[in-house]
Design a protein around this motif. Structure first.
Motif, PDB file in Angstrom:
ATOM      1  N   ALA A  27       0.839  -1.201   0.000  1.00  0.00           N
ATOM      2  CA  ALA A  27       0.000   0.000   0.000  1.00  0.00           C
ATOM      3  C   ALA A  27       0.874   1.251   0.000  1.00  0.00           C
ATOM      4  O   ALA A  27       1.878   1.322   0.720  1.00  0.00           O
ATOM      5  N   GLY A  28       0.505   2.211  -0.830  1.00  0.00           N
ATOM      6  CA  GLY A  28       1.276   3.442  -0.947  1.00  0.00           C
ATOM      7  C   GLY A  28       1.270   4.252   0.330  1.00  0.00           C
ATOM      8  O   GLY A  28       0.273   4.303   1.057  1.00  0.00           O
ATOM      9  N   GLU A  52      -2.645   5.240   3.447  1.00  0.00           N
ATOM     10  CA  GLU A  52      -2.730   6.102   4.625  1.00  0.00           C
ATOM     11  C   GLU A  52      -3.938   7.041   4.587  1.00  0.00           C
ATOM     12  O   GLU A  52      -4.059   7.914   5.438  1.00  0.00           O
ATOM     13  N   THR A  53      -4.804   6.909   3.577  1.00  0.00           N
ATOM     14  CA  THR A  53      -5.965   7.801   3.523  1.00  0.00           C
ATOM     15  C   THR A  53      -6.873   7.518   4.711  1.00  0.00           C
ATOM     16  O   THR A  53      -6.981   6.395   5.188  1.00  0.00           O
ATOM     17  N   MET A  54      -7.486   8.568   5.191  1.00  0.00           N
ATOM     18  CA  MET A  54      -8.344   8.465   6.372  1.00  0.00           C
ATOM     19  C   MET A  54      -9.747   8.920   6.012  1.00  0.00           C
ATOM     20  O   MET A  54      -9.900   9.812   5.203  1.00  0.00           O
ATOM     21  N   GLY A  58      -7.214   3.073   1.252  1.00  0.00           N
ATOM     22  CA  GLY A  58      -7.646   2.521  -0.030  1.00  0.00           C
ATOM     23  C   GLY A  58      -8.858   3.188  -0.625  1.00  0.00           C
ATOM     24  O   GLY A  58      -9.418   2.700  -1.600  1.00  0.00           O
ATOM     25  N   VAL A  59      -9.258   4.329  -0.082  1.00  0.00           N
ATOM     26  CA  VAL A  59     -10.485   4.978  -0.553  1.00  0.00           C
ATOM     27  C   VAL A  59     -10.402   5.358  -2.037  1.00  0.00           C
ATOM     28  O   VAL A  59     -11.377   5.236  -2.761  1.00  0.00           O
ATOM     29  N   PHE A  60      -9.232   5.778  -2.503  1.00  0.00           N
ATOM     30  CA  PHE A  60      -9.112   6.136  -3.915  1.00  0.00           C
ATOM     31  C   PHE A  60      -9.111   4.900  -4.797  1.00  0.00           C
ATOM     32  O   PHE A  60      -9.728   4.880  -5.856  1.00  0.00           O
ATOM     33  N   ASP A  61      -8.410   3.854  -4.358  1.00  0.00           N
ATOM     34  CA  ASP A  61      -8.382   2.617  -5.139  1.00  0.00           C
ATOM     35  C   ASP A  61      -9.783   2.035  -5.283  1.00  0.00           C
ATOM     36  O   ASP A  61     -10.119   1.457  -6.311  1.00  0.00           O
ATOM     37  N   ASN A  62     -10.606   2.219  -4.282  1.00  0.00           N
ATOM     38  CA  ASN A  62     -11.963   1.683  -4.307  1.00  0.00           C
ATOM     39  C   ASN A  62     -12.982   2.640  -4.920  1.00  0.00           C
ATOM     40  O   ASN A  62     -14.165   2.317  -4.990  1.00  0.00           O
ATOM     41  N   SER A  63     -12.529   3.793  -5.367  1.00  0.00           N
ATOM     42  CA  SER A  63     -13.451   4.785  -5.924  1.00  0.00           C
ATOM     43  C   SER A  63     -13.762   4.477  -7.387  1.00  0.00           C
ATOM     44  O   SER A  63     -13.067   3.706  -8.043  1.00  0.00           O
TER      45      SER A  63
END
Length: 112
Positions: A27-28, A52-54, A58-63
């Motif tokens: 994970a980045g 590290e998104t809060m 993974g919020v962007f990967d799952n968008s």
């Protein structure tokens, strides 16, 4: 993109580089993003690691913007409205714009 990043910044646009995962499929992180971008000649912009998104990693990967591809996005700071997106990565179904084409789109959005 790194080739035109200074021109993008000169247009008054901030760069935020987002790294989903590194070359070892970890994970980045902000640090691995900066390392990745430095290797590509980037000297500017903020680096974000999707791991590290809060509040949810993974919020962007799952968008809907990502899903197995990269993306470019222009967001207006005053209201956080997404003005434009483009996808890149695998060739099927993606625009795969060059940095210059992204810069041209930014200039169009700004009326220049």
């Amino acid at each position: 993109m790194a080739q035109v990043e200074e021109q993008i910044i000169a247009e008054g646009v901030e760069l935020i580089w987002l790294l989903e995962e590194d070359s070892a499929f970890r994970a980045g992180t902000a640090q691995s993003c900066r390392t990745f971008m430095n290797q590509r000649g980037s000297n500017n912009g903020w680096c974000v690691g999707d791991g590290e998104t809060m509040p949810n990693p993974g919020v962007f990967d799952n968008s809907s913007f990502s899903i197995a591809r990269g993306f470019d996005m222009v967001v207006r700071r005053s209201d956080m409205r997404i003005l434009w997106t483009s996808s890149h990565g695998t060739p099927q179904g993606n625009e795969n714009l060059t940095g210059q084409e992204v810069l041209d789109q930014i200039r169009t959005l700004l009326g220049r």
